[in-house]
Design an enzyme around this catalytic site. Structure first.
Site, mmCIF file in Angstrom:
data_model
loop_
_atom_site.group_PDB
_atom_site.id
_atom_site.type_symbol
_atom_site.label_atom_id
_atom_site.label_comp_id
_atom_site.label_asym_id
_atom_site.label_seq_id
_atom_site.Cartn_x
_atom_site.Cartn_y
_atom_site.Cartn_z
ATOM 1 N N GLY B 152 52.183 52.792 44.413
ATOM 2 C CA GLY B 152 53.417 52.883 43.516
ATOM 3 C C GLY B 152 53.884 51.741 43.292
ATOM 4 O O GLY B 152 54.619 51.238 44.446
ATOM 5 N N CYS B 261 46.937 43.448 48.197
ATOM 6 C CA CYS B 261 46.267 44.612 48.329
ATOM 7 C C CYS B 261 46.393 44.594 46.223
ATOM 8 O O CYS B 261 44.892 45.013 46.499
ATOM 9 C CB CYS B 261 47.563 45.588 47.692
ATOM 10 S SG CYS B 261 48.418 45.716 49.081
ATOM 11 N N ALA B 265 41.866 44.836 45.267
ATOM 12 C CA ALA B 265 41.599 45.338 44.065
ATOM 13 C C ALA B 265 40.698 44.367 43.182
ATOM 14 O O ALA B 265 39.973 45.113 42.541
ATOM 15 C CB ALA B 265 42.548 46.316 43.473
ATOM 16 N N ARG B 291 15.228 51.608 17.810
ATOM 17 C CA ARG B 291 16.071 51.385 16.498
ATOM 18 C C ARG B 291 14.714 50.734 15.252
ATOM 19 O O ARG B 291 15.451 49.666 15.202
ATOM 20 C CB ARG B 291 17.141 51.424 16.475
ATOM 21 C CG ARG B 291 18.099 51.613 14.958
ATOM 22 C CD ARG B 291 17.694 52.645 14.871
ATOM 23 N NE ARG B 291 18.944 53.015 13.505
ATOM 24 C CZ ARG B 291 18.701 54.313 13.069
ATOM 25 N NH1 ARG B 291 18.319 55.750 12.898
ATOM 26 N NH2 ARG B 291 19.833 54.174 11.583
ATOM 27 N N MET B 360 25.697 47.156 17.535
ATOM 28 C CA MET B 360 24.269 47.302 17.814
ATOM 29 C C MET B 360 24.002 48.943 17.817
ATOM 30 O O MET B 360 23.194 49.416 17.341
ATOM 31 C CB MET B 360 24.285 46.621 18.805
ATOM 32 C CG MET B 360 24.123 45.466 19.135
ATOM 33 S SD MET B 360 23.727 44.183 20.522
ATOM 34 C CE MET B 360 22.276 44.668 20.312
ATOM 35 N N GLU B 386 46.513 45.677 36.724
ATOM 36 C CA GLU B 386 45.866 45.129 37.964
ATOM 37 C C GLU B 386 46.046 43.868 37.628
ATOM 38 O O GLU B 386 45.351 42.798 37.979
ATOM 39 C CB GLU B 386 44.724 44.912 38.418
ATOM 40 C CG GLU B 386 44.466 46.390 38.821
ATOM 41 C CD GLU B 386 44.617 46.862 39.973
ATOM 42 O OE1 GLU B 386 44.444 46.536 40.926
ATOM 43 O OE2 GLU B 386 44.153 48.039 40.933
ATOM 44 N N ASP B 390 46.907 38.323 29.816
ATOM 45 C CA ASP B 390 47.887 36.664 29.887
ATOM 46 C C ASP B 390 48.638 37.059 30.962
ATOM 47 O O ASP B 390 48.329 35.555 31.488
ATOM 48 C CB ASP B 390 48.914 37.835 28.720
ATOM 49 C CG ASP B 390 48.236 37.271 27.582
ATOM 50 O OD1 ASP B 390 47.594 37.153 27.338
ATOM 51 O OD2 ASP B 390 48.651 38.311 26.540
#
Lengths: 245, 407
Positions: B152, B261, B265, B291, B360, B386, B390
């Protein structure tokens, strides 16, 4: 209980197969090698028996140093130690003789391996090892349970299934659904770092066969898609092109 | 979208697609990996193929967080792979951690988020800043998946500016009294514990371990996400929560602690996003070869080849970036700005590749028959959480100029 699991180091089933040196050598460039899928079932069952019967599991491979990542994976899956017999596994009898020479003084209660390798698909080694050690051998084993000194086995036979009881020790060629393949976890991979992997030289070099050359099967024709509404085209193709009607 | 359009073309079967992934490795980066790294990568790839890929489309369609995956992640060792084994972790290096994140996110970014949060944002701070008692109490259970954790930091009014947080605690004699709210918290609705960052009376940020069941602590779920739908997200609400004093992380305080932390991550995200890009590229490549339009595979058209060439170029660059960054992580010398560069570059590259791959695949690209739209929607979160796209630019700008564009 001591279990010996013999594993092969074979090309992944999706590998593109080609040959070099005038079709006498398998081209390993770009090929990923894996534990033989049937051997992997044998290993998975051995690791389960390790948990339930406090067994120890030794994996054995006949192969050069390039097979060691495959052996480490077997250790990561849960085998306790490994033996690599430092020789090319070119001939079923040669491989069986190497296994038998290691196993004869090892005091193993069970010698497990796949029903066949998936490179040469000989399917002979388990029978030969049994013969060389004067032990019973059974294959393909689809279920294996141990009670005391006896194993209960079920085995696929032509058009049916056979249930057997067999005293330890014996040799078994295994296939699914004897156990589910195990994916090594990170703790297993870490502990495999320090498990012993002993390399020994082959006991002799007698081979019963010699390889002359490889040949790829003829390429299959491309599949033709026929519109479901166009039955006359299908009939025409079956009659005039495939010549089956 | 009627009748005989691309939407109706089911001839390219999804099953054969998901089973046939081939990992792009154009610069033979595998040569830089040890045999153990490759075994780790292949094992997690097998795990994802068995446990995640067959179910993920349905989980996402249903916005279902598969709780059983937590124990399975614990069993395979996806939680806290770099935490020492004595605390239940894997004891592995950062390249291994990266490869694990890459493979999980090749499956799904939401699944990778669950693993990232547990490892880098819950286990990492407890391991780095926790007391020996805290480490022994929580880490083995988090590693095994017996406990799910969440982190948190972000608040409703403080996202890119976490230092402005208002969540606070005060000394109430034999315990702390915690008040405030956190938002956009991955894993929160199902978490057993939360590592919560809050200010003390002096305005200093500290980490506290809050356990489910503490009075006044609730975790309302955030519904109606269009992204990371197989991962659960929610709030953390603290209404006079009595937190035992021994739940304070003693090792470090200040904003630097949670930012450390995030570095860990974000490093995992740089690898993870590369995994998602690899999956999109591989699916697009195979679809383009199968295809047929105008009597030939669409892969024969130059505009398709341009897209594929650019995708492979960007993936290859990202793979090399990841590997070198991983080496620096292992040597303990990777900086926040270096991690920002990789997170920002790789997530942006993955999002762009997912959008190109979506096109595609034609109409099929918007269906759950292919993984593309799911990756694309997931990556919209990954480029925001995270540290936004910007903010990472400004972290780099700060590093280049020595001048902070935000404080």
């Amino acid at each position: 209980m001591k279990i010996l699991v013999c594993i092969t180091h074979v090309p992944d089933t999706t590998s593109k197969i080609s040959f070099t040196e005038n079709n006498t050598k398998f081209d390993i460039s770009g090929v990923q090698f894996i534990i033989g899928p049937y051997d992997d079932y044998a290993l998975a069952r051995a690791v389960e028996l390790k948990e339930t019967h406090s067994a120890s599991v030794t994996v054995l491979n006949v192969g050069g140093a390039e097979t060691e990542p495959t052996i480490r994976k077997a250790l990561a899956i849960g085998a306790d130690e490994a033996i690599r017999i430092n020789a090319e596994p070119t001939d079923s009898f040669f491989v069986a003789k190497q296994i038998a020479d290691v196993a004869k003084d090892g005091g193993y209660d069970l010698i497990l391996m796949g029903r066949e390798s998936i490179d040469f698909n000989g399917g002979q080694v388990h029978g030969m090892v049994g013969e060389l050690l004067d032990l019973p051998s059974v294959s393909p084993v689809m279920q294996l349970d141990i009670e005391g000194n006896t194993a209960k086995i079920s085995r696929e036979i032509e058009g049916g299934k056979e249930s057997l009881e067999i005293g330890l020790p014996f040799v078994a060629g295994c296939q699914e659904p004897i156990a589910e393949w195990k994916i090594p976890n990170m703790r297993g991979i870490m502990s495999a770092r320090t498990k012993p992997l002993n390399v020994i030289e082959p006991s002799d070099n007698e081979k019963k066969t010699a390889l002359e050359s490889f040949e790829l099967p003829a390429e299959k024709n491309a599949v033709k898609m026929v519109d479901p509404d166009n039955v006359s085209e299908l009939v025409d193709l079956l009659k005039n092109e495939a010549k089956v009607i | 979208m009627s009748g005989n359009t691309a939407m109706a073309d089911q001839s390219i079967n999804r099953k054969s697609f998901t089973d046939a992934f081939s990992s792009p490795d154009f610069y033979e980066i595998d040569d830089l990996l040890t045999e153990e790294h490759k075994l780790i990568r292949n094992s997690i790839r097998d795990f994802v193929k068995k446990e995640i890929t067959p179910n993920i489309e349905q989980w996402c369609q249903d916005a279902h967080f598969p709780e059983e995956i937590v124990k399975k992640f614990g069993d395979i060792g996806a939680f806290g792979p770099t935490i020492p084994q004595e605390y239940g972790g894997g004891g592995l290096d950062y390249i291994s951690y990266g490869l694990i994140m890459q493979e999980i996110e090749r499956g799904d970014s939401g699944m990778r988020s669950t693993a990232s949060v547990q490892g880098s944002l819950v286990m990492y701070p407890i391991y780095k800043f926790g007391s020996e008692e805290q480490k022994k109490k929580y880490l083995p259970k988090l590693a095994s998946g017996e406990f799910l954790g969440c982190f948190g930091l972000t608040e409703p009014d403080h996202g890119s500016n976490p230092g402005g947080m208002v969540t606070n605690f005060r000394d109430a004699g034999d315990h702390f009294l915690l008040n405030g709210a956190k938002m956009w918290i991955s894993n929160s609705p199902k978490a057993d514990i939360a590592v919560v960052w809050a200010k003390n009376e002096a305005g200093r940020i500290h980490g506290l371990i809050v356990e489910r069941g503490m009075e006044g602590f609730t975790t309302p779920e955030t519904h109606n996400k269009w992204s990371l739908r197989a991962s659960c997200t929610g709030e953390l609400v603290f209404d006079n929560v009595k937190v035992p004093k021994e739940n304070l992380l003693p090792g470090k305080n200040g904003l630097g602690a949670p930012l450390m932390c995030l570095d860990s991550a974000r490093y995992g995200i740089a690898w993870g996003a590369t995994g998602a890009a690899m999956d999109c590229y591989d699916s697009a490549r195979r679809y383009a070869l199968e295809r047929v339009q105008f009597g030939k595979p669409i892969a024969s058209f130059q505009l398709m080849q341009k897209k594929l060439s650019e995708m492979l170029t960007e993936i290859t660059k990202a793979q090399l970036l990841n590997w070198k960054l991983g080496k620096m992580m292992d040597e303990g010398k990777a900086t926040t700005a270096q991690i920002s560069l990789a997170k920002r570059n790789n997530v942006d590259m993955a999002l762009k590749i997912s959008r190109e791959a979506r096109q595609m695949h034609g109409g099929m690209g918007i269906t759950g028959e292919f993984p593309i739209m799911r990756h694309m929607m997931n990556l919209e979160s990954v480029i925001t959480y995270e540290g936004t796209h910007d903010i990472h630019l400004l972290i780099l700008g700060h590093d280049i100029t020595g001048i902070a564009a935000f404080s």
